[in-house]
Motif scaffolding. Sequence first.
Motif, PDB file in Angstrom:
ATOM      1  N   HIS A  73       0.837  -1.205   0.000  1.00  0.00           N
ATOM      2  CA  HIS A  73       0.000   0.000   0.000  1.00  0.00           C
ATOM      3  C   HIS A  73       0.874   1.257   0.000  1.00  0.00           C
ATOM      4  CE1 HIS A  73      -3.474   2.519   0.675  1.00  0.00           C
ATOM      5  NE2 HIS A  73      -2.982   2.963   1.832  1.00  0.00           N
ATOM      6  N   ILE A  74       1.913   1.266   0.826  1.00  0.00           N
ATOM      7  CA  ILE A  74       2.837   2.407   0.885  1.00  0.00           C
ATOM      8  C   ILE A  74       3.522   2.582  -0.465  1.00  0.00           C
ATOM      9  CG2 ILE A  74       5.001   3.244   1.903  1.00  0.00           C
ATOM     10  CD1 ILE A  74       4.053   1.961   4.573  1.00  0.00           C
ATOM     11  N   PHE A  76       8.039  12.647   3.536  1.00  0.00           N
ATOM     12  CA  PHE A  76       7.799  11.630   4.556  1.00  0.00           C
ATOM     13  C   PHE A  76       6.604  12.012   5.425  1.00  0.00           C
ATOM     14  CE2 PHE A  76       8.418  10.176   8.926  1.00  0.00           C
ATOM     15  CZ  PHE A  76       8.387   8.807   8.735  1.00  0.00           C
ATOM     16  N   ARG A  77       6.584  13.249   5.901  1.00  0.00           N
ATOM     17  CA  ARG A  77       5.504  13.711   6.779  1.00  0.00           C
ATOM     18  C   ARG A  77       4.151  13.596   6.092  1.00  0.00           C
ATOM     19  NH1 ARG A  77       5.582  16.524  11.350  1.00  0.00           N
ATOM     20  NH2 ARG A  77       7.755  17.056  11.107  1.00  0.00           N
ATOM     21  N   ARG A  78       4.087  13.986   4.836  1.00  0.00           N
ATOM     22  CA  ARG A  78       2.833  13.923   4.082  1.00  0.00           C
ATOM     23  C   ARG A  78       2.371  12.478   3.904  1.00  0.00           C
ATOM     24  NH1 ARG A  78       0.183  17.356   0.254  1.00  0.00           N
ATOM     25  NH2 ARG A  78      -1.796  16.325  -0.062  1.00  0.00           N
ATOM     26  N   LEU A  79       3.339  11.582   3.657  1.00  0.00           N
ATOM     27  CA  LEU A  79       3.023  10.160   3.503  1.00  0.00           C
ATOM     28  C   LEU A  79       2.395   9.609   4.781  1.00  0.00           C
ATOM     29  CD1 LEU A  79       3.264   7.668   1.622  1.00  0.00           C
ATOM     30  CD2 LEU A  79       5.510   7.265   2.639  1.00  0.00           C
ATOM     31  N   GLY A 103       1.405   5.134  11.657  1.00  0.00           N
ATOM     32  CA  GLY A 103       2.373   5.607  12.630  1.00  0.00           C
ATOM     33  C   GLY A 103       3.717   5.905  11.975  1.00  0.00           C
ATOM     34  N   ILE A 104       4.432   6.849  12.543  1.00  0.00           N
ATOM     35  CA  ILE A 104       5.743   7.235  12.008  1.00  0.00           C
ATOM     36  C   ILE A 104       6.677   6.026  11.960  1.00  0.00           C
ATOM     37  CG2 ILE A 104       7.820   8.599  12.500  1.00  0.00           C
ATOM     38  CD1 ILE A 104       5.937  10.811  13.544  1.00  0.00           C
ATOM     39  N   GLY A 105       6.721   5.262  13.055  1.00  0.00           N
ATOM     40  CA  GLY A 105       7.591   4.088  13.112  1.00  0.00           C
ATOM     41  C   GLY A 105       7.238   3.053  12.061  1.00  0.00           C
ATOM     42  N   THR A 106       5.952   2.849  11.838  1.00  0.00           N
ATOM     43  CA  THR A 106       5.490   1.882  10.831  1.00  0.00           C
ATOM     44  C   THR A 106       5.957   2.305   9.443  1.00  0.00           C
ATOM     45  OG1 THR A 106       3.543   1.346  12.155  1.00  0.00           O
ATOM     46  CG2 THR A 106       3.430   0.804   9.806  1.00  0.00           C
ATOM     47  N   VAL A 107       5.763   3.580   9.125  1.00  0.00           N
ATOM     48  CA  VAL A 107       6.166   4.075   7.806  1.00  0.00           C
ATOM     49  C   VAL A 107       7.692   4.010   7.668  1.00  0.00           C
ATOM     50  CG1 VAL A 107       6.163   6.067   6.257  1.00  0.00           C
ATOM     51  CG2 VAL A 107       4.096   5.502   7.546  1.00  0.00           C
ATOM     52  N   GLN A 108       8.424   4.413   8.704  1.00  0.00           N
ATOM     53  CA  GLN A 108       9.887   4.346   8.651  1.00  0.00           C
ATOM     54  C   GLN A 108      10.360   2.923   8.375  1.00  0.00           C
ATOM     55  OE1 GLN A 108      10.793   6.107  12.497  1.00  0.00           O
ATOM     56  NE2 GLN A 108      11.525   7.986  11.524  1.00  0.00           N
ATOM     57  N   TYR A 109       9.777   1.970   9.076  1.00  0.00           N
ATOM     58  CA  TYR A 109      10.176   0.574   8.907  1.00  0.00           C
ATOM     59  C   TYR A 109       9.952   0.114   7.464  1.00  0.00           C
ATOM     60  CZ  TYR A 109       9.994  -4.481   8.946  1.00  0.00           C
ATOM     61  OH  TYR A 109      10.201  -5.808   8.629  1.00  0.00           O
ATOM     62  N   HIS A 110       8.757   0.352   6.949  1.00  0.00           N
ATOM     63  CA  HIS A 110       8.431  -0.127   5.600  1.00  0.00           C
ATOM     64  C   HIS A 110       9.243   0.612   4.532  1.00  0.00           C
ATOM     65  CE1 HIS A 110       5.426  -3.038   6.687  1.00  0.00           C
ATOM     66  NE2 HIS A 110       4.830  -2.152   7.473  1.00  0.00           N
ATOM     67  N   ILE A 159      12.331   1.928  -3.904  1.00  0.00           N
ATOM     68  CA  ILE A 159      12.161   3.373  -3.764  1.00  0.00           C
ATOM     69  C   ILE A 159      13.523   4.014  -3.531  1.00  0.00           C
ATOM     70  CG2 ILE A 159       9.822   3.216  -2.800  1.00  0.00           C
ATOM     71  CD1 ILE A 159      11.160   3.935  -0.030  1.00  0.00           C
ATOM     72  N   ILE A 160      13.549   5.329  -3.723  1.00  0.00           N
ATOM     73  CA  ILE A 160      14.716   6.122  -3.346  1.00  0.00           C
ATOM     74  C   ILE A 160      14.210   7.312  -2.553  1.00  0.00           C
ATOM     75  CG2 ILE A 160      16.250   5.461  -5.244  1.00  0.00           C
ATOM     76  CD1 ILE A 160      15.420   8.013  -6.704  1.00  0.00           C
ATOM     77  N   SER A 161      15.028   7.783  -1.643  1.00  0.00           N
ATOM     78  CA  SER A 161      14.626   8.973  -0.895  1.00  0.00           C
ATOM     79  C   SER A 161      15.789   9.945  -0.883  1.00  0.00           C
ATOM     80  CB  SER A 161      14.190   8.617   0.524  1.00  0.00           C
ATOM     81  OG  SER A 161      15.267   8.125   1.276  1.00  0.00           O
ATOM     82  N   LYS A 162      15.466  11.211  -0.876  1.00  0.00           N
ATOM     83  CA  LYS A 162      16.457  12.282  -0.858  1.00  0.00           C
ATOM     84  C   LYS A 162      16.058  13.261   0.225  1.00  0.00           C
ATOM     85  CE  LYS A 162      18.157  11.281  -5.082  1.00  0.00           C
ATOM     86  NZ  LYS A 162      19.441  10.967  -5.490  1.00  0.00           N
ATOM     87  N   LYS A 163      17.049  13.740   0.952  1.00  0.00           N
ATOM     88  CA  LYS A 163      16.769  14.730   1.981  1.00  0.00           C
ATOM     89  C   LYS A 163      17.292  16.075   1.487  1.00  0.00           C
ATOM     90  CE  LYS A 163      16.531  15.236   6.873  1.00  0.00           C
ATOM     91  NZ  LYS A 163      16.707  14.628   8.163  1.00  0.00           N
TER      92      LYS A 163
END
Length: 175
Positions: free
Chosen positions: A10-11, A23-26, A33-40, A50-54
């Motif tokens: 789903h994510i 990340f916050r919007r997701l 939960g923040i932890g759930t999203v971070q883990y996945h 996926i790729i992420s950029k800060k």
Amino acid sequence: MKNMTSTREHILQYIKENPGITFRRLVEDLNLGIGTVQYHLSVLEKENLIISKKIGGKRYIFPKEFEKEYEPLIRAISTSTQRKILLLLSEGKKNQSEIASLLKLSQATVNYHMNQLEELNLIKKNRRGRQVIYEANFDVETLVRVISEYRPKLWDKLADRLIDLMLEIKGEEHD
């Protein structure tokens, strides 16, 4: 285990539908939960899906197959002020005072966003004496395509605002 996999799928699907999402919007949009999203996200990144950029304190998330050329535009249009600046510059060159005046922003705010856009290589700046003239360093059709393909809800909002503005102008003409 099946529940964790379906959450991850789903994510991933949501990221594919909203490339460049923060990340916050997701977390907010999926109501997880923040932890759930971070883990996945960690698992998805390890699986090279996926790729992420800060950038500037925000984490932007993209599907792996995301078209690299659109990445800077997606980041910029996810910020309301930067989106407005890009739309203004798509009409032609402007100096900082003009941008500040048209958007009713302080010079400092405009300067901050111009630096962000310059970092993304979306604008060019040319000095003319003490004045700095900014111009778009992107294809306007590409900007429209990115907004319409990757931010359709945004496109609907912009269309609604344009209609409201046109009705308002038309109403003023009849006064």
